[in-house]
Structure formats: C-alpha cells, structure tokens
Design an enzyme around this catalytic site. Structure first.
Site, PDB file in Angstrom:
ATOM      1  N   GLY A   1      95.732  16.742  42.078  1.00 37.98           N
ATOM      2  CA  GLY A   1      96.000  18.116  42.481  1.00 37.98           C
ATOM      3  C   GLY A   1      94.812  19.037  42.491  1.00 37.98           C
ATOM      4  N   THR A   2      93.613  18.491  42.387  1.00 39.50           N
ATOM      5  CA  THR A   2      92.440  19.353  42.367  1.00 39.50           C
ATOM      6  C   THR A   2      91.839  19.537  43.758  1.00 39.50           C
ATOM      7  OG1 THR A   2      91.235  17.405  41.645  1.00 39.50           O
ATOM      8  CG2 THR A   2      91.743  19.052  39.985  1.00 39.50           C
TER       9      THR A   2
ATOM     10  N   HIS B   1      83.392  26.304  19.354  1.00 38.59           N
ATOM     11  CA  HIS B   1      83.002  24.906  19.188  1.00 38.59           C
ATOM     12  C   HIS B   1      81.936  24.531  20.221  1.00 38.59           C
ATOM     13  CE1 HIS B   1      83.994  20.554  18.303  1.00 38.59           C
ATOM     14  NE2 HIS B   1      83.448  20.439  19.512  1.00 38.59           N
ATOM     15  N   GLU B   2      82.228  24.819  21.479  1.00 37.38           N
ATOM     16  CA  GLU B   2      81.277  24.443  22.534  1.00 37.38           C
ATOM     17  C   GLU B   2      79.981  25.254  22.419  1.00 37.38           C
ATOM     18  OE1 GLU B   2      81.658  21.826  24.207  1.00 37.38           O
ATOM     19  OE2 GLU B   2      83.779  21.494  23.734  1.00 37.38           O
TER      20      GLU B   2
ATOM     21  N   ASP C   1      83.352  13.890  18.506  1.00 35.21           N
ATOM     22  CA  ASP C   1      81.974  14.177  18.107  1.00 35.21           C
ATOM     23  C   ASP C   1      81.609  13.387  16.862  1.00 35.21           C
ATOM     24  OD1 ASP C   1      81.907  16.043  20.113  1.00 35.21           O
ATOM     25  OD2 ASP C   1      82.409  17.719  18.794  1.00 35.21           O
TER      26      ASP C   1
ATOM     27  N   GLY D   1      88.422  13.020  40.386  1.00 42.88           N
ATOM     28  CA  GLY D   1      88.986  14.161  39.680  1.00 42.88           C
ATOM     29  C   GLY D   1      90.472  13.996  39.446  1.00 42.88           C
TER      30      GLY D   1
ATOM     31  N   HIS E   1      77.741  23.523  19.941  1.00 41.84           N
ATOM     32  CA  HIS E   1      76.978  22.414  20.519  1.00 41.84           C
ATOM     33  C   HIS E   1      75.769  22.959  21.277  1.00 41.84           C
ATOM     34  CE1 HIS E   1      79.631  19.071  19.717  1.00 41.84           C
ATOM     35  NE2 HIS E   1      80.649  19.573  20.391  1.00 41.84           N
TER      36      HIS E   1
ATOM     37  N   LYS F   1      91.273  16.942  46.256  1.00 39.91           N
ATOM     38  CA  LYS F   1      90.415  15.879  46.793  1.00 39.91           C
ATOM     39  C   LYS F   1      90.784  15.584  48.248  1.00 39.91           C
ATOM     40  CE  LYS F   1      91.577  13.064  43.443  1.00 39.91           C
ATOM     41  NZ  LYS F   1      92.396  13.977  42.639  1.00 39.91           N
ATOM     42  N   THR F   2      92.069  15.417  48.478  1.00 35.95           N
ATOM     43  CA  THR F   2      92.524  15.163  49.848  1.00 35.95           C
ATOM     44  C   THR F   2      92.141  16.330  50.745  1.00 35.95           C
ATOM     45  OG1 THR F   2      94.402  14.028  48.863  1.00 35.95           O
ATOM     46  CG2 THR F   2      94.535  14.501  51.199  1.00 35.95           C
TER      47      THR F   2
HETATM   48  P1  ADP Z   1      94.448  15.731  45.207  1.00 39.62           P
HETATM   49  O1  ADP Z   1      94.198  14.949  46.446  1.00 39.62           O
HETATM   50  O2  ADP Z   1      93.205  16.015  44.422  1.00 39.62           O
HETATM   51  O3  ADP Z   1      95.516  15.176  44.337  1.00 39.62           O
HETATM   52  P2  ADP Z   1      95.377  17.625  47.082  1.00 39.62           P
HETATM   53  O4  ADP Z   1      94.183  17.824  47.921  1.00 39.62           O
HETATM   54  O5  ADP Z   1      96.399  16.702  47.618  1.00 39.62           O
HETATM   55  O6  ADP Z   1      94.954  17.169  45.643  1.00 39.62           O
HETATM   56  O7  ADP Z   1      95.993  19.036  46.760  1.00 39.62           O
HETATM   57  C1  ADP Z   1      97.335  19.317  46.961  1.00 39.62           C
HETATM   58  C2  ADP Z   1      97.524  20.722  47.421  1.00 39.62           C
HETATM   59  O8  ADP Z   1      97.137  21.625  46.412  1.00 39.62           O
HETATM   60  C3  ADP Z   1      96.672  21.064  48.616  1.00 39.62           C
HETATM   61  O9  ADP Z   1      97.328  20.751  49.793  1.00 39.62           O
HETATM   62  C4  ADP Z   1      96.443  22.548  48.449  1.00 39.62           C
HETATM   63  O10 ADP Z   1      97.518  23.267  48.967  1.00 39.62           O
HETATM   64  C5  ADP Z   1      96.454  22.735  46.955  1.00 39.62           C
HETATM   65  N1  ADP Z   1      95.091  22.750  46.429  1.00 39.62           N
HETATM   66  C6  ADP Z   1      94.566  21.860  45.561  1.00 39.62           C
HETATM   67  N2  ADP Z   1      93.307  22.167  45.265  1.00 39.62           N
HETATM   68  C7  ADP Z   1      92.991  23.266  45.966  1.00 39.62           C
HETATM   69  C8  ADP Z   1      91.817  24.050  46.087  1.00 39.62           C
HETATM   70  N3  ADP Z   1      90.699  23.763  45.415  1.00 39.62           N
HETATM   71  N4  ADP Z   1      91.853  25.120  46.916  1.00 39.62           N
HETATM   72  C9  ADP Z   1      92.965  25.409  47.589  1.00 39.62           C
HETATM   73  N5  ADP Z   1      94.094  24.711  47.525  1.00 39.62           N
HETATM   74  C10 ADP Z   1      94.135  23.639  46.717  1.00 39.62           C
HETATM   75 ZN    ZN Z   2      82.589  18.796  20.496  1.00 41.50          ZN
HETATM   76 MG    MG Z   3      95.514  13.499  47.096  1.00 42.23          MG
END
Ligand code: ADP
Ligand code: ZN
Ligand code: MG
Length: 643
Positions: free
Chosen positions: A231-232, A453-454, A530, A228, A457, A234-235
């Site tokens: 900042g989503t 658009h979506e 598309d 992903g 589809h 993953k860590t």
């Molecule tokens: P990635 O590893 O995907 O780049 P991180 O896990 O390092 O992202 O996210 C960085 C910070 O952003 C986390 O420490 C948290 O504070 C915040 N964060 C990101 N995603 C979420 C989430 N889904 N729910 C809550 N906090 C999140």
């Molecule tokens: Zn499309």
């Molecule tokens: Mg990370």
C-alpha cells in the site's frame, strides 16, 4: 580479522553453472521417469487391451482338447502355427450360450492324425494364414512407442522452452497492456515518494530519449525493484513511470506465472516479453515478484518448486537475453515487500540491480497524499490537511486514500454538504480498527520515547570520534517491527577496524537506550535489537578479534556448524572457566560503552532535546539538523573532549 579482502567482481558465476547443471539434471530425471512410465503403459496396453481381444477363451490342454474332440464336443476349430482356437459345446449342458470359445496351444506337425480326427468328428475346421510378424509387431509395439515418443518430445520441448504451451493457449501471458495514451497516471498522482521519484527520473529519460544514452555508451539498468510494505504506492509508481515517459505499460503479477503444469509459467514469461518488445518502448511491471523469485536455496522441494524454478530461469534468461536497445527500450519493474526471500541471482548486475525503497510516508508526504486523494472530495473550507496528516502517523498511501474516502462516505451518511475534520477523525477510527494488525499507531508517549531514542543514537554517532555521520533520522513506524531508525552514512568503505572504532560502534548502538535512561530515567523494550547487536559485536571482539587483554589474541569462537540450514556455534571445546571469562569481558565492554553513551548524552542534553523535538514535529530530519543542534550548543572544538 578476515574482512580486509575487497570483494572482487565474480568473473565466472558459479550460480549460473549450478543452475544449468540443475536444469540438465531435471531434464534427465524427466526423461528417465517418462521412459519408465512409458514402458509400464506399453505393458498395460499389451496385457489388458490387446491380449484380451484375442483370448477370452477357455484354455484347454492338448489332452483335454483331444478328449473333447473324441467326445464330439468341438464345434469349430481354426488351426494356426501356434494354437487351435475355436468353439466347443458349453461344458454345462443347460448353460447358455450353447458354445464357448476355447484355445489350445500346439506344436505344429506333432500330431499328424489331427486333421483326420477333425474330419471324422465333423468339426468345421480351417487354417489361419501365418500372421506377418512385422504387422503384429507394428500394431502392438511400434505404434504405441511412436505415440509415446511424440508425447515425450512435446513435453520435453515445452519443459526446456519450446512451445506446446502456445498451442493450447495456456502459455499466453495474462498481463494487461495499457497503451501509452491510456496510462493516465503521472508523478503528480504520487505523494510522499520524492526520493523514489528522483531515482526513477533516469529511467524516464532513457525511455524517452534512448539515443542520448546510447551515444554516451552508458549501460542502462534493465530492471528496477521497488521494495516496500503493502500500500505504499509501488504499483502506482511503476504505472506513473510509464505515464511520465509516455510508453506502454504491461502489468502482471508473479502469481500468474505459478501454474500447476511445468513449463506454462515459463511460456507465459516468454510471451509477455515478446508482447512488450513488439509494443516497445514499454514498461513491464511484475507485482509481487517473490511468488516466482524466491530463493532456490533452502526451499523445501515439492512438485511445485520445479515449475517456479523454471519460470524464474526463463525470467532471468529473458532479462539477460534482450538488449535494452535504442530502437525498442523495455524496462522491467518489479515490486516486493519481502526482498530478503528473493533469489540473489535476480539482484545481480544487469538484472534488478537498481533497488528503490518505498516506505510509509512521513508527515509532509502524508499531507501530499491526502491532498491528492481529496481532489474529488468536497472538503469544508477550513479543513486543515496538515492536522489530518499529523493524526495519521504510520499510515501507508493506500490507508490514507481509504481514510479520505471513508470520511466522504461518513459525511454523506449524515447528509452533510462538506467533509469536516471530525468526519476524518471518525474515519481514522474505523480504518484503524481494521488495520490494527498491520499498522502501529503510536500514542504520544510512545512517539516521544522513540524520538528520544533515535536522537540518542544520532547524537552519540556524531559525538564519538569514529562514529559515522548521521544522514537521516525518522520516527515513521516501519511495517517490519522497527518504530524508527537512524541512518548513518559511512564516509568510506572500511575493511580494518580498530578497537576504538568498534567501541564507538557499540556506544552508538546503545545510544538509544542511554537517551531513554537519561531523559525519562526509565528504560523500555525498544532497545532489544540494539542490545543484541551490541552484545554480538562485543563478543566477536573478545572471541574472534583478540581484543581483550585478559584473554589475549586467541580465537575462542567455536566452529560454525551448519545445522538444518542455520549456523550454530559449537562452544563445546571451551572450558567453563574460559566461558565465564568471555562473558565477563563481553559484559565489561558493553557496560563501559553504555556508560560512555550516557555520559555523552548528559553532557549534550540541550542538543538531545532540540533534535528530539524536531523529530516529533517533522518525523524525519536529516543529519544536518543533528550537526546544527550540536553546533548551536557549543563550539566544534569541544567534540574532542571525550577522547
Ligand atoms: P502497493 O503496490 O505498494 O501495494 P499501490 O500502488 O497498489 O500500493 O497503492 C494502492 C493505492 O493506494 C493506489 O492506487 C493509490 O490510490 C494509493 N496510494 C498508495 N501510495 C500512494 C502515494 N504515495 N500517493 C498517492 N496515492 C497512493
Ligand atoms: Zn535503537
Ligand atoms: Mg501493488
């Protein structure tokens, strides 16, 4: 059509073989290189260190020597089997020092009068003990060779997985271990990732009660790849997995394994796994695994790639090697935002075969995340978190955390007691200014266009007889360009497709644009991908599948040529007339389907409105919403009308 063969599971992995061969080659290359370097070194030692120690003397010919002897210039002489060395008076009478060393080559026994003449000239002379040839050889050749050999051995061992790295301490993994009791993060701290969390439950169950899984004999995934944008979370998810399972957490990053010295990264991988095994049950987390896991094929080879390749091989070996045993379960998690560059060997069964997509959160997800990150923050009593979430489409979890924090800072700046929605709004502006490159913040008009658009589809997919049912539609912007997506869930794997089915696919691809045209009577750039895919498919129908009556069942597709690693088509064998015909046929097919999609959508305008409106409200809706919208509109039987 040659896609009717089912992919059979590879019995023998050619990739593996290639890897082993490459490793061998590398070691041979290394050894040969080392040998050459060693010989040069030896020569240098001989030439410039050992030799100068013996002669720094003026080389005299024997006749010169005789002449100088006669002239009384020779002061001392030491006669050996091969030469005479000694001191003579400085040829420059005023020069200092008064005597300089000389050296003359002789053939022993050739000059019987030599001793007499030396005696006569009053030279202080003597003889040198014949040097033991063994001793000289030992000093000048054997000893350096042994030293070089020893060095080679260590370097070689380290290269192929020995342990000099450990001796120097550079081979120690830099991963930080967080003990089970100190992880302190659970799924409660992760918002908007319900699907990922659901997938991780199994891993947690395994870490907690491995015996249960062993009893049933199931194979547990060893590796989980979180995919992903940055900042989503993953860590965060990886850490929360360890937290939920109450096991140790080892965190490291792919870049820590990429070092200048060949073998260090591999030694670190070994060390990391050793540590984890000792601490098991444990979760190993490798962030940004693309730093080591990049595909070996096609990469430009510079010095550094050798090291990376070895590290990758070591990682694969460790993953393959350890048994996720009942007594000491270890799960490897890794994260990347570029899954497409990863080496396919990593993704093979038994390695990172479990992939979990982590995307930017939708409206509900954002609300959850904002709630989590406002826990330590004093919000004004009527702070509307739902509205705050609505104001931040396309923001990642990290962005949201950042905005919330920024809002608190802003409120503190004007000495307020609580944080208001206005602060939040101002914080968005600040953060967005910094994000502009990364996050797309769509304006309302764009959002509406994408929603229609979506929906287009999705509706065409539901309305065409062979369209795969829709499972999910979303208008949450993705980092990689797409503004939204429609996910279809095929009901079965298909290997043979008929003309009708292919036509339906093209109609679905063009449904997005058809909806924009039907609703706004305006078209946008949002459909370029598309259109490309639809055209591509239509062209294959004509040139490869023989589906055009005009052109018949003849293959017109040019040969695929590999040119600089990418496939290009060679169409030089086609006559201009044929090419024109192909183009005309492709255009006919695409246009027909575009018009068909438009007609379908015009006939189901209310459903289109309903779905688009729901999308605008919720950002993500599942397939049932589409079916419902159509169901409310008319009885199911009318679905066959367009045949
Ligand atoms: P990635 O590893 O995907 O780049 P991180 O896990 O390092 O992202 O996210 C960085 C910070 O952003 C986390 O420490 C948290 O504070 C915040 N964060 C990101 N995603 C979420 C989430 N889904 N729910 C809550 N906090 C999140
Ligand atoms: Zn499309
Ligand atoms: Mg990370």
């Amino acid at each position: 059509m040659n896609n009717n063969q089912k992919p059979s599971p590879p019995k023998h992995d050619p990739d593996e073989d290639k890897k082993r061969r490459e490793q061998m080659q590398r070691q041979i290359r290394f050894s040969v290189g080392y040998l050459i370097a060693g010989i040069i070194m030896l020569w240098l030692i001989q030439e410039f260190i050992l030799t100068p120690m013996t002669i720094q003397a003026t080389e005299l010919s024997y006749s010169d020597f005789r002449q100088k002897l006669a002239a009384g210039q020779i002061v001392t002489a030491t006669i050996s089997e091969t030469d005479i060395v000694g001191k003579m008076k400085n040829p420059d009478p005023n020069g200092s020092p008064a005597t300089v060393p000389f050296d003359t080559v002789i053939v022993p026994g050739n000059d019987p009068k030599l001793i007499d003449d030396l005696q006569a000239a009053g030279v202080e002379y003597g003889f040198q003990r014949p040097s033991s040839p063994a001793g000289a050889l030992l000093l000048s050749w054997i000893l350096p060779l042994v030293l070089l050999g020893a060095f080679w051995y260590f370097a070689y061992r380290r290269m192929s997985g020995g342990g000099l790295g450990g001796i120097f301490g550079v081979g120690k993994s830099k991963a930080t271990e967080v003990k089970a009791a100190e992880v302190g993060v659970t799924f409660k701290d992760v918002g908007g990732a319900d699907e990922a969390i659901a997938e991780l439950q199994e891993i947690i169950q395994f870490l907690k009660t491995p015996e249960k899984f062993a009893r049933l004999g199931g194979r547990i995934p060893k590796g989980v790849l979180l995919v992903g944008p940055p900042g989503t979370g993953k860590t965060l998810l990886a850490k929360a997995t360890a937290g939920e399972a109450e096991v140790s957490f080892f965190e490291t990053s792919g870049s820590e394994f990429v070092e200048m010295f060949v073998g260090v990264g591999a030694a670190r991988v070994r060390d990391l796994f050793e540590q984890a095994r000792k601490a098991a049950p444990a979760v190993i987390f490798i962030d940004e695994i693309d730093a080591i896991g990049q595909s070996r094929a096609g990469a430009v080879r510079f010095g550094g790639s050798d090291e990376r390749e070895q590290t990758l091989n070591q990682l694969l070996a460790e993953i393959d090697g350890f048994q996720t045993g009942v007594s000491a379960p270890v799960i490897i998690m890794a994260a990347t935002n570029r899954p497409e560059v990863l080496d396919p060997a990593l993704m093979r069964a038994g390695r990172f075969d479990r992939q979990i997509a982590v995307g930017n959160p939708d409206l509900i997800g954002r609300e959850q995340i904002l709630r989590i990150h406002s826990q330590g923050i004093k919000l004004v009593a009527d702070f509307d978190i739902g509205r705050a979430a609505r104001m931040t489409p396309g923001f990642s979890g990290a962005d949201l955390a950042n905005v919330m924090n920024e809002a608190a800072l802003l409120a503190a700046r004007h000495n307020a007691d609580t944080v208001t929605l206005d602060d939040f709004e101002a914080a968005i502006e600040r953060v967005v200014a910094g994000l502009e490159q990364r996050t797309r913040v769509m304006n309302e008009q764009e959002r509406t266009a994408v929603a229609y658009h979506e929906s287009g589809h999705a509706l065409v997919a539901e309305l065409t007889p062979h369209g795969d049912p829709v499972s999910k539609i979303s208008i949450v912007p993705r980092s990689r360009g797409a503004l939204g997506f429609t996910m279809q869930m095929p009901t079965e794997d298909r290997y043979l497709l008929t003309v009708d089915e292919l036509q339906d696919r093209i109609a679905v691809m063009l449904g997005g644009r058809a909806a924009e045209k039907a609703v706004f009577d305006k078209i946008s750039t949002g459909a370029s991908d598309d259109i490309m895919r639809a055209t591509e498919l239509a062209r294959r129908m004509v040139t490869e599948f023989g589906m055009s009556e005009l052109l018949g069942s003849v293959r017109y597709a040019g040969q695929q040529l590999q040119y600089l690693g990418s496939a290009i088509e060679d169409n030089s064998g086609l006559s201009p007339k044929t090419r024109e015909l192909i183009d005309a046929e492709v255009q006919r097919i695409v246009t027909e389907q575009y018009e068909r999609a438009q007609a379908l959508l015009k006939g189901h305008r209310t459903a289109l409105e309903t779905v688009a409106r729901r999308l605008l409200e919720q950002e993500t809706v599942d397939g049932r919403a589409v079916q419902e919208a159509l169901g409310v509109e008319e009885p199911a039987s009318s679905r066959l009308v367009d045949r």
